[in-house]
Design a protein around this motif. Structure first.
Motif, PDB file in Angstrom:
ATOM      1  N   SER A  41       0.825  -1.204   0.000  1.00  0.00           N
ATOM      2  CA  SER A  41       0.000   0.000   0.000  1.00  0.00           C
ATOM      3  C   SER A  41       0.863   1.259   0.000  1.00  0.00           C
ATOM      4  O   SER A  41       0.559   2.231  -0.703  1.00  0.00           O
ATOM      5  CB  SER A  41      -0.928  -0.010   1.220  1.00  0.00           C
ATOM      6  N   MET A  42       1.961   1.239   0.751  1.00  0.00           N
ATOM      7  CA  MET A  42       2.839   2.411   0.787  1.00  0.00           C
ATOM      8  C   MET A  42       3.592   2.567  -0.527  1.00  0.00           C
ATOM      9  O   MET A  42       3.829   3.695  -0.985  1.00  0.00           O
ATOM     10  CB  MET A  42       3.786   2.309   1.971  1.00  0.00           C
ATOM     11  N   LEU A  43       3.983   1.453  -1.162  1.00  0.00           N
ATOM     12  CA  LEU A  43       4.642   1.543  -2.462  1.00  0.00           C
ATOM     13  C   LEU A  43       3.728   2.146  -3.519  1.00  0.00           C
ATOM     14  O   LEU A  43       4.186   2.840  -4.429  1.00  0.00           O
ATOM     15  CB  LEU A  43       5.109   0.161  -2.917  1.00  0.00           C
ATOM     16  N   ALA A  44       2.431   1.878  -3.410  1.00  0.00           N
ATOM     17  CA  ALA A  44       1.464   2.431  -4.360  1.00  0.00           C
ATOM     18  C   ALA A  44       1.085   3.871  -4.025  1.00  0.00           C
ATOM     19  O   ALA A  44       0.385   4.523  -4.809  1.00  0.00           O
ATOM     20  CB  ALA A  44       0.211   1.565  -4.385  1.00  0.00           C
ATOM     21  N   GLY A  45       1.519   4.354  -2.876  1.00  0.00           N
ATOM     22  CA  GLY A  45       1.136   5.694  -2.450  1.00  0.00           C
ATOM     23  C   GLY A  45      -0.266   5.766  -1.903  1.00  0.00           C
ATOM     24  O   GLY A  45      -0.810   6.862  -1.719  1.00  0.00           O
ATOM     25  N   ILE A  98       6.938  10.056  -2.284  1.00  0.00           N
ATOM     26  CA  ILE A  98       5.564   9.805  -2.709  1.00  0.00           C
ATOM     27  C   ILE A  98       4.623  10.170  -1.565  1.00  0.00           C
ATOM     28  O   ILE A  98       4.702   9.609  -0.472  1.00  0.00           O
ATOM     29  CB  ILE A  98       5.380   8.331  -3.105  1.00  0.00           C
ATOM     30  N   THR A  99       3.732  11.111  -1.838  1.00  0.00           N
ATOM     31  CA  THR A  99       2.786  11.563  -0.810  1.00  0.00           C
ATOM     32  C   THR A  99       1.338  11.398  -1.250  1.00  0.00           C
ATOM     33  O   THR A  99       0.422  11.824  -0.549  1.00  0.00           O
ATOM     34  CB  THR A  99       3.040  13.043  -0.470  1.00  0.00           C
ATOM     35  N   LYS A 100       1.115  10.780  -2.412  1.00  0.00           N
ATOM     36  CA  LYS A 100      -0.237  10.538  -2.916  1.00  0.00           C
ATOM     37  C   LYS A 100      -0.194   9.319  -3.828  1.00  0.00           C
ATOM     38  O   LYS A 100       0.891   8.843  -4.183  1.00  0.00           O
ATOM     39  CB  LYS A 100      -0.759  11.762  -3.664  1.00  0.00           C
ATOM     40  N   PRO A 101      -1.358   8.765  -4.215  1.00  0.00           N
ATOM     41  CA  PRO A 101      -1.361   7.577  -5.080  1.00  0.00           C
ATOM     42  C   PRO A 101      -0.518   7.773  -6.333  1.00  0.00           C
ATOM     43  O   PRO A 101      -0.614   8.802  -7.005  1.00  0.00           O
ATOM     44  CB  PRO A 101      -2.847   7.398  -5.406  1.00  0.00           C
ATOM     45  N   TYR A 102       0.307   6.767  -6.635  1.00  0.00           N
ATOM     46  CA  TYR A 102       1.208   6.851  -7.775  1.00  0.00           C
ATOM     47  C   TYR A 102       0.519   6.286  -9.007  1.00  0.00           C
ATOM     48  O   TYR A 102       0.031   5.141  -8.982  1.00  0.00           O
ATOM     49  CB  TYR A 102       2.496   6.074  -7.484  1.00  0.00           C
ATOM     50  N   PRO A 103       0.447   7.034 -10.107  1.00  0.00           N
ATOM     51  CA  PRO A 103      -0.354   6.594 -11.258  1.00  0.00           C
ATOM     52  C   PRO A 103       0.269   5.472 -12.088  1.00  0.00           C
ATOM     53  O   PRO A 103      -0.441   4.797 -12.821  1.00  0.00           O
ATOM     54  CB  PRO A 103      -0.476   7.872 -12.102  1.00  0.00           C
ATOM     55  N   GLY A 104       1.565   5.239 -11.956  1.00  0.00           N
ATOM     56  CA  GLY A 104       2.225   4.276 -12.830  1.00  0.00           C
ATOM     57  C   GLY A 104       2.227   2.856 -12.318  1.00  0.00           C
ATOM     58  O   GLY A 104       3.169   2.098 -12.584  1.00  0.00           O
ATOM     59  N   VAL A 105       1.182   2.479 -11.575  1.00  0.00           N
ATOM     60  CA  VAL A 105       1.124   1.124 -11.028  1.00  0.00           C
ATOM     61  C   VAL A 105      -0.105   0.389 -11.541  1.00  0.00           C
ATOM     62  O   VAL A 105      -1.115   0.991 -11.898  1.00  0.00           O
ATOM     63  CB  VAL A 105       1.109   1.128  -9.482  1.00  0.00           C
ATOM     64  N   GLY A 106      -0.006  -0.934 -11.553  1.00  0.00           N
ATOM     65  CA  GLY A 106      -1.155  -1.812 -11.727  1.00  0.00           C
ATOM     66  C   GLY A 106      -1.222  -2.695 -10.496  1.00  0.00           C
ATOM     67  O   GLY A 106      -0.184  -3.156 -10.022  1.00  0.00           O
ATOM     68  N   ILE A 107      -2.415  -2.909  -9.956  1.00  0.00           N
ATOM     69  CA  ILE A 107      -2.558  -3.655  -8.710  1.00  0.00           C
ATOM     70  C   ILE A 107      -3.540  -4.807  -8.914  1.00  0.00           C
ATOM     71  O   ILE A 107      -4.598  -4.631  -9.513  1.00  0.00           O
ATOM     72  CB  ILE A 107      -3.053  -2.750  -7.562  1.00  0.00           C
ATOM     73  N   VAL A 108      -3.174  -5.983  -8.389  1.00  0.00           N
ATOM     74  CA  VAL A 108      -4.060  -7.150  -8.404  1.00  0.00           C
ATOM     75  C   VAL A 108      -4.169  -7.667  -6.974  1.00  0.00           C
ATOM     76  O   VAL A 108      -3.148  -7.884  -6.313  1.00  0.00           O
ATOM     77  CB  VAL A 108      -3.537  -8.269  -9.324  1.00  0.00           C
ATOM     78  N   PHE A 109      -5.402  -7.842  -6.516  1.00  0.00           N
ATOM     79  CA  PHE A 109      -5.654  -8.314  -5.157  1.00  0.00           C
ATOM     80  C   PHE A 109      -6.043  -9.794  -5.183  1.00  0.00           C
ATOM     81  O   PHE A 109      -6.204 -10.400  -6.238  1.00  0.00           O
ATOM     82  CB  PHE A 109      -6.773  -7.498  -4.509  1.00  0.00           C
ATOM     83  N   GLN A 110      -6.229 -10.376  -3.997  1.00  0.00           N
ATOM     84  CA  GLN A 110      -6.640 -11.778  -3.921  1.00  0.00           C
ATOM     85  C   GLN A 110      -8.014 -11.973  -4.546  1.00  0.00           C
ATOM     86  O   GLN A 110      -8.254 -12.954  -5.243  1.00  0.00           O
ATOM     87  CB  GLN A 110      -6.651 -12.265  -2.473  1.00  0.00           C
TER      88      GLN A 110
END
Length: 279
Positions: free
Chosen positions: A60-64, A80-92
């Protein structure tokens, strides 16, 4: 504390002496404590550790999406102090929208980012074909198996060609055979574009099969106790996890968990009966 450093190339991200404390109703809970981590561009890293040790908090911290209580997270050298736009996230959980088709679910991220959806339709079809879902573009999530749904979720996370893919136990709910196939699919997707990947998993073999490095975390408050480099050549097949090198790495990780008291026989369990001979 083990400081986990990038193996090669420029660092994509750095965590510098990061700690995270949550305020609960009764007392503060520290999820991670004094964690430092450097991730190289294009690296595939897995983080393994006991439940509740702060693995998802790190992601979560890596994604901002959340901020450290102390320390800082830097991406490309910038805090990084806000959500970082250059990520893709996959959850369980795949979190697919049941009223959208497979292709529409993949393209939904583009719509949310206010992009031109039509410009990404070819990319969506290409990704779906790569994970064995060619011909399923117009099906709905209710028509898919669990593994197929998670493949759609991965395609959705990759549709905008992110710099980094963050995976939070994405295959935990799948049966072992489907999980092995998902590992192969993910390896192929990673080799195709070489995004930076950080995978949270409880499966030691999965971490070893997929990764350049496996980071081992302690119990809460989590910190790194080992940083294991995996030098097995790619592409890897399912037999790779039974190679001598992989067996040694797996034994090392299990020894860490035994020493941390999170793996082993529980005290208080009755000992098995001892067989005796009548004399």
């Amino acid at each position: 504390m083990t400081t986990a450093r990038a193996s090669s190339g420029d660092a994509w991200a750095e965590l510098r002496s990061v700690s995270k404390t949550y305020q609960s109703r009764n007392q503060p809970v520290t999820a991670v404590h004094d964690v430092s981590l450097s991730i190289a561009r294009g690296e595939f890293i897995s983080i393994v550790g006991p439940s509740g040790c702060g693995k998802s908090t790190l992601l979560s911290m890596l994604a901002g999406l959340s901020q450290p209580t102390t320390g800082e997270v830097r991406i490309h050298g910038q805090a990084i102090t806000k959500p970082y736009p250059g990520v893709g996230i996959v959850f369980q959980r795949d979190l697919l929208l049941e009223w959208l088709t497979v292709k529409q679910n993949v393209l939904f991220q583009i719509d949310m980012r206010r992009g031109r959806v039509k410009d990404y339709e070819g990319r969506a079809r290409e990704l779906l074909a790569q994970v064995g879902l060619q011909g399923f573009e117009n099906r709905y999530p209710s028509e898919l198996s669990g593994g197929m749904r998670q493949r759609v979720a991965i395609c959705r996370a990759l549709i905008h060609s992110p710099e980094v893919l963050l995976l939070d136990e994405p295959f935990g709910a799948l049966d072992s055979l489907t999980r092995e196939q998902m590992n192969l699919d993910l390896q192929d997707l990673w080799l195709d574009g070489k995004p930076t990947v950080v995978l949270i998993t409880h499966d030691i073999n999965e971490a070893l099969f997929l990764s350049d490095r496996v980071l081992v975390m302690s119990s809460r408050p989590g910190t790194f106790v080992d940083d294991i480099r995996i030098d097995v050549p790619r592409p890897r097949d399912v037999s790779s996890v039974v190679s001598e090198e992989m067996r040694v790495h797996a034994a090392t990780i299990r020894t860490h968990f035994e020493n941390l008291g999170v793996l082993g026989h529980r005290t208080g369990r009755a000992a098995p009966p001892t067989e005796t001979k009548e004399g």
